[in-house]
Design a protein around this motif. Structure first.
Motif, PDB file in Angstrom:
ATOM      1  N   LYS A   1      34.999  47.259  90.780  1.00 47.59           N
ATOM      2  CA  LYS A   1      34.095  46.383  91.530  1.00 47.59           C
ATOM      3  C   LYS A   1      34.516  46.292  92.988  1.00 47.59           C
ATOM      4  O   LYS A   1      33.677  46.367  93.899  1.00 47.59           O
ATOM      5  N   LEU A   2      35.807  46.122  93.248  1.00 48.69           N
ATOM      6  CA  LEU A   2      36.285  46.029  94.625  1.00 48.69           C
ATOM      7  C   LEU A   2      36.106  47.367  95.338  1.00 48.69           C
ATOM      8  O   LEU A   2      35.713  47.413  96.515  1.00 48.69           O
ATOM      9  N   ALA A   3      36.401  48.483  94.623  1.00 50.39           N
ATOM     10  CA  ALA A   3      36.260  49.799  95.239  1.00 50.39           C
ATOM     11  C   ALA A   3      34.811  50.052  95.663  1.00 50.39           C
ATOM     12  O   ALA A   3      34.538  50.543  96.763  1.00 50.39           O
ATOM     13  N   GLU A   4      33.863  49.700  94.794  1.00 49.32           N
ATOM     14  CA  GLU A   4      32.453  49.907  95.110  1.00 49.32           C
ATOM     15  C   GLU A   4      31.976  48.958  96.207  1.00 49.32           C
ATOM     16  O   GLU A   4      31.092  49.289  96.985  1.00 49.32           O
ATOM     17  N   HIS A   5      32.563  47.776  96.243  1.00 49.38           N
ATOM     18  CA  HIS A   5      32.169  46.798  97.262  1.00 49.38           C
ATOM     19  C   HIS A   5      32.624  47.233  98.655  1.00 49.38           C
ATOM     20  O   HIS A   5      31.862  47.118  99.627  1.00 49.38           O
ATOM     21  N   CYS A   6      33.849  47.720  98.752  1.00 50.23           N
ATOM     22  CA  CYS A   6      34.411  48.040 100.068  1.00 50.23           C
ATOM     23  C   CYS A   6      34.215  49.498 100.472  1.00 50.23           C
ATOM     24  O   CYS A   6      34.051  49.794 101.664  1.00 50.23           O
ATOM     25  N   TRP A   7      34.231  50.397  99.492  1.00 47.91           N
ATOM     26  CA  TRP A   7      34.094  51.825  99.808  1.00 47.91           C
ATOM     27  C   TRP A   7      33.086  52.469  98.858  1.00 47.91           C
ATOM     28  O   TRP A   7      33.438  53.303  98.024  1.00 47.91           O
ATOM     29  N   PRO A   8      31.823  52.058  98.927  1.00 51.32           N
ATOM     30  CA  PRO A   8      30.835  52.552  97.969  1.00 51.32           C
ATOM     31  C   PRO A   8      30.676  54.073  98.032  1.00 51.32           C
ATOM     32  O   PRO A   8      30.575  54.656  99.111  1.00 51.32           O
ATOM     33  N   GLY A   9      30.702  54.680  96.824  1.00 51.12           N
ATOM     34  CA  GLY A   9      30.466  56.114  96.726  1.00 51.12           C
ATOM     35  C   GLY A   9      31.630  56.986  97.115  1.00 51.12           C
ATOM     36  O   GLY A   9      31.505  58.217  97.139  1.00 51.12           O
ATOM     37  N   SER A  10      32.802  56.409  97.446  1.00 53.56           N
ATOM     38  CA  SER A  10      33.951  57.233  97.833  1.00 53.56           C
ATOM     39  C   SER A  10      35.176  56.852  97.014  1.00 53.56           C
ATOM     40  O   SER A  10      35.235  55.777  96.423  1.00 53.56           O
ATOM     41  N   ASP A  11      36.130  57.739  96.998  1.00 49.97           N
ATOM     42  CA  ASP A  11      37.355  57.535  96.241  1.00 49.97           C
ATOM     43  C   ASP A  11      38.244  56.528  96.980  1.00 49.97           C
ATOM     44  O   ASP A  11      38.593  56.740  98.144  1.00 49.97           O
ATOM     45  N   PRO A  12      38.639  55.428  96.312  1.00 51.48           N
ATOM     46  CA  PRO A  12      39.464  54.424  97.020  1.00 51.48           C
ATOM     47  C   PRO A  12      40.935  54.830  97.153  1.00 51.48           C
ATOM     48  O   PRO A  12      41.668  54.183  97.906  1.00 51.48           O
ATOM     49  N   ILE A  13      41.358  55.855  96.419  1.00 57.31           N
ATOM     50  CA  ILE A  13      42.769  56.245  96.449  1.00 57.31           C
ATOM     51  C   ILE A  13      43.136  56.685  97.873  1.00 57.31           C
ATOM     52  O   ILE A  13      42.470  57.533  98.472  1.00 57.31           O
ATOM     53  N   GLY A  14      44.194  56.078  98.394  1.00 55.60           N
ATOM     54  CA  GLY A  14      44.641  56.383  99.744  1.00 55.60           C
ATOM     55  C   GLY A  14      44.110  55.419 100.784  1.00 55.60           C
ATOM     56  O   GLY A  14      44.625  55.375 101.908  1.00 55.60           O
TER      57      GLY A  14
END
Length: 828
Positions: free
Chosen positions: A577-590
């Motif tokens: 949920k946080l990954a999609e909220h802050c970086w939608p559609g991209s890999d949050p790793i890194g």
């Protein structure tokens, strides 16, 4: 002579023991259920708070702009500097104080235990205005000077100190630090007024703010305030006064809080206490009133049948000169005797239900200890009984008085119809019962569907084979971070070596537990929408293999390892949920994030993993943004905001995944903890499945109670249909005998009876479905992923009621279809 009339009414009722018993039991169930639920309504909603002039008590809170993202209205409580500012600078309050719930290890009196407690400033007790049973309160001076004094609850005094009246001056150990007992509160005193049984405070100590709470902890909205308004001051005026202080507070915020905006809100303590429970309690009361209406309709139907059977007696009495008023009074008296007798039995049933059921009420209800049969509840039962008796007795009484003396006496003993008006009234009562029963049955079906949907929700982890427990390390024994780390490391090491353990970890927050905190955060490359001042996410600090122990799926990257230490790269794991909220559609790793608002001097953490969304509270609550951080890295991650006196990981939860039933590991875990620290108590030692079941309790309670009401109402409706069909058939015996004598098939006779019942049921179902649609807005807030117009539930409920109506008419139908026409006609 009223007493003489009452004796006659009782004597007449005793001549019909079957009728009397059925009516009394029916009313006892209805009045008993209604009284029991009204006692909950009265105890939770209607009764004033247990403080002198409680209407003057208010709660003061901050509303932080942007905090609505975490759910609710953005009311977040107050900070330690807020408490000092509002207490010092407002003019609208006679007295004002702050409080904070916490827990302490209590020792020095029997087995050590983790007890709920509250820290209070010196103004809270004077604000509440309740005198102690023994001793005195602590003063603001003792609070400012950090005096180690304590006030005990009545239950703690009785259970741990055996009610010793010489307890004043005795010392108890809280987190292994001695405190002097200076007072004991009365039996019924409770504060804060929190929902349920489990979180009541058992003792109160001075707030005694630490330096960290007043400086770097100024962003922690983890306290509350209660105040008593000055005479003539309204809550709106007090709110304006508090808002002035809040704006001054904002102007003096430290640099790392410069982007935060607050405003003050002042609300009635009564409304604040019962707000969440209000809709549930009102809906339950409406449901039980529906059951009472069905019981009343059944009683009216029985009295109507009784009046019809006594037509000849009434005709004779009228022919002999009896006055209509006398007969009307006698009929109503008979109904009142039945209703009052039923209410007495109902009060007994209500007392039993409350004694058994109060402990099973959901933890979402406040003021549970105030629920009981007081004089107001008994008065309600008496009024209800009188109203029931009068209302249910009027229609049959008037129907009986409309008896035609000449026609009735001419009929002699012949059976026949009892008049179209009587038949229509009886049919209307039964149709009403069916309609009301269908509304409750639909409500029960919708709640059942909601509960099934909730149970099928993906929690984001595997709750099976997990043992959990909470613990808190006393600061006197574990005064340094090194001592805390040593205990936690040793605990994980020893538990890992236990047979049957797959993985073990520690966490600051456990799913299905209360109290998760949301904090502001900055995500690299993410810009909040215009007007959004806060970017909130839940933070859980973890240690060991917590994520693996909980069975939280890894969607990308890696879990934490032992290499993630305080002096290595700062890392974090985010949920989807946080990954999609802050970086939608991209890999949050890194990607990177850090704690606090934009101006905060906190340090960046690199995201090394993405995990599934975990349901943080009840399974029906929406998933929210969350991230995890190694507990060893929390202090380094806040940079210059860190303090040498900060302690991290000195309390929280243990999570163990086992290959055996987790309940079998409970004593082993307790023994392992005691092998490290013999005095340290564990609390909430339970399986994860049990913890989730507790979080589902409110919905389970709604389902159970509404279903019980629905079952009772449907059975009462079936009884009404049976009574009406049986009586109608008895009146039509001559007609049926003639039909059979003229060649009608017995199957045709059955069809006639079933058709009569089906007509009533279909009419009731049609009205009931309209009623269910009208009442849908009451249920909408209690449903989860189910429409209040669910076609499957509506159809099944209607079919069930229809089939039950046919089943209720089966016995009368078989009886009339098997009559001997010659015997029946000869008897006429």
């Amino acid at each position: 002579m009223p007493f003489h009339d009452v004796r006659i009414a009782i004597r007449l009722l005793l001549k019909s023991p079957g009728f009397t018993a059925a009516a009394v039991l029916m009313l006892a169930l209805g009045i008993g259920a209604t009284t029991a639920v009204f006692s909950v309504v009265e105890g939770v909603l209607l009764r004033p708070l247990p403080f002198p002039h409680s209407e003057d008590l208010v709660q003061v809170s901050d509303v932080v702009q942007g905090a609505e993202a975490a759910g609710g209205k953005g009311e977040v409580g107050v900070t330690a500097p807020d408490i000092q500012a509002y207490t010092r600078d407002t003019q609208s309050f006679e007295s004002l104080g702050g409080y904070q719930q916490t827990n302490y290890e209590l020792s020095g009196m029997g087995e050590p235990a983790l007890v709920n407690a509250s820290r209070l400033t010196g103004g809270v007790f004077p604000t509440l205005g309740v005198a102690p049973l023994l001793g005195r309160f602590f003063t603001q001076r003792e609070d400012d000077q950090k005096e180690p004094v304590a006030v005990l609850s009545y239950s703690l005094w009785q259970n741990r100190l055996q009610g010793d009246r010489h307890v004043l001056g005795a010392k108890i150990l809280l987190n292994r630090k001695p405190y002097v007992v200076i007072g004991v509160m009365p039996r019924n005193f409770e504060f804060p007024l929190v929902p349920g049984h489990l979180n009541r405070s058992e003792l109160w100590i001075p707030m005694s703010f630490t330096q960290q709470e007043l400086t770097t902890g100024a962003e922690a909205w983890n306290s509350r305030m209660v105040g008593r308004l000055r005479t003539g001051i309204t809550p709106a005026q007090a709110e304006s006064d508090a808002e002035r202080v809040a704006q001054e507070r904002m102007r003096n915020y430290p640099a790392f809080m410069a982007s935060m905006h607050i405003h003050a809100v002042v609300r009635s303590l009564q409304k604040e206490t019962v707000e969440q429970a209000g809709q549930l309690v009102r809906t339950l009361f409406l449901a039980v009133i529906v059951v009472q209406l069905i019981a009343c309709a059944n009683l009216a139907g029985l009295l109507l049948v009784r009046a019809i059977r006594r037509r000849r007696e009434v005709a004779v009495r009228l022919a002999l000169g009896a006055r209509s008023g006398t007969l009307l009074r006698q009929a109503i008296l008979e109904s009142l005797v039945l209703s009052v007798t039923g209410s007495v039995l109902g009060l007994v049933l209500a007392a039993i239900a409350l004694r058994v059921g109060v402990s099973r009420l959901p933890e979402t209800l406040p003021r549970i200890n105030e629920i009981g049969l007081d004089w107001q509840v008994v008065g309600f039962a008496i009024i209800l009984a009188v109203l029931t008796g009068v209302v249910c007795g009027l229609a049959p009484a008037f129907a009986a008085l409309r008896t035609s003396v000449n026609e009735t006496l001419k009929e002699g003993g012949r059976t026949g119809t009892a008049g179209g008006g009587h038949a229509r009234l009886r049919s209307a009562l039964v149709v009403g019962e069916v309609a009301i029963a269908l509304v409750l049955l639909v409500a029960s079906g919708l709640l059942l569907r909601s509960f099934e949907k909730m149970r099928a929700v993906n929690l984001g982890f595997r709750p099976d084979h997990i043992l959990t427990a909470s613990y808190s390390l006393p600061q006197k024994q574990y005064a340094t971070q090194a001592a805390v780390d040593e205990f936690n490391d040793e605990l994980i090491r020893r538990v890992r070596q236990l047979p049957g353990v797959e993985s073990v970890g520690l966490t600051s927050y456990l799913p299905a537990s209360s109290g998760i905190g949301y904090s502001n955060m900055v995500a690299e490359g993410y810009s909040p929408p215009e007007g959004a001042s806060m970017n909130l996410a839940a933070l859980a600090t973890v240690k060991g293999d917590y994520l693996q122990a909980m069975g939280i799926p890894l969607l990308g990257g890696r879990f934490f390892t032992q290499a993630d230490r305080a002096n290595t790269q700062l890392v974090a794991i985010v949920n989807h949920k946080l990954a999609e909220h802050c970086w939608p559609g991209s890999d949050p790793i890194g990607k990177r994030l850090r704690l606090g608002p934009t101006e905060s001097p906190t340090l960046w953490m690199t995201i090394v993993g993405e995990v599934a969304d975990v349901k943080q509270g009840s399974p029906d609550a929406p998933a929210r943004e969350q991230y995890y951080q190694p507990v060893e890295q929390f202090e380094p991650s806040i940079g210059p905001l860190a303090s040498p006196t900060d302690l991290n990981g000195n309390g929280g939860y243990i999570a163990i995944r086992t290959v055996i039933p987790p309940e079998q590991m409970a004593n082993v875990l307790r023994a392992t903890v005691h092998s490290i620290d013999p005095q340290l108590p564990l609390a909430q030692l339970q399986s994860m499945e049990h913890a989730i079941s507790n979080s589902e309790a409110p919905r389970r309670f709604n389902l159970t109670l509404i279903s019980a009401f629905a079952i009772v109402s449907v059975l009462l409706a079936a009884l009404g249909i049976y009574s009406l069909i049986a009586f109608s058939v008895a009146l039509r015996v001559q007609e049926m005998a003639i039909r059979i004598a003229l060649g009608s098939q017995r199957s045709g006779i059955l069809g006639l009876v079933f058709l009569s019942a089906a007509k009533l049921a279909i009419a009731g179902c049609a009205i009931g479905l309209l009623g269910a649609a009208t009442a849908s807005h009451l249920l909408r807030s209690f449903l989860f992923d189910v429409s209040p117009f669910d076609p499957l539930v509506l159809a099944l409920a209607a079919v069930f009621v229809l089939m039950l109506a046919l089943a209720a008419s089966l016995l009368p139908a078989l009886r009339v279809a098997s009559i001997n026409p010659m015997k029946a006609l000869r008897a006429e």
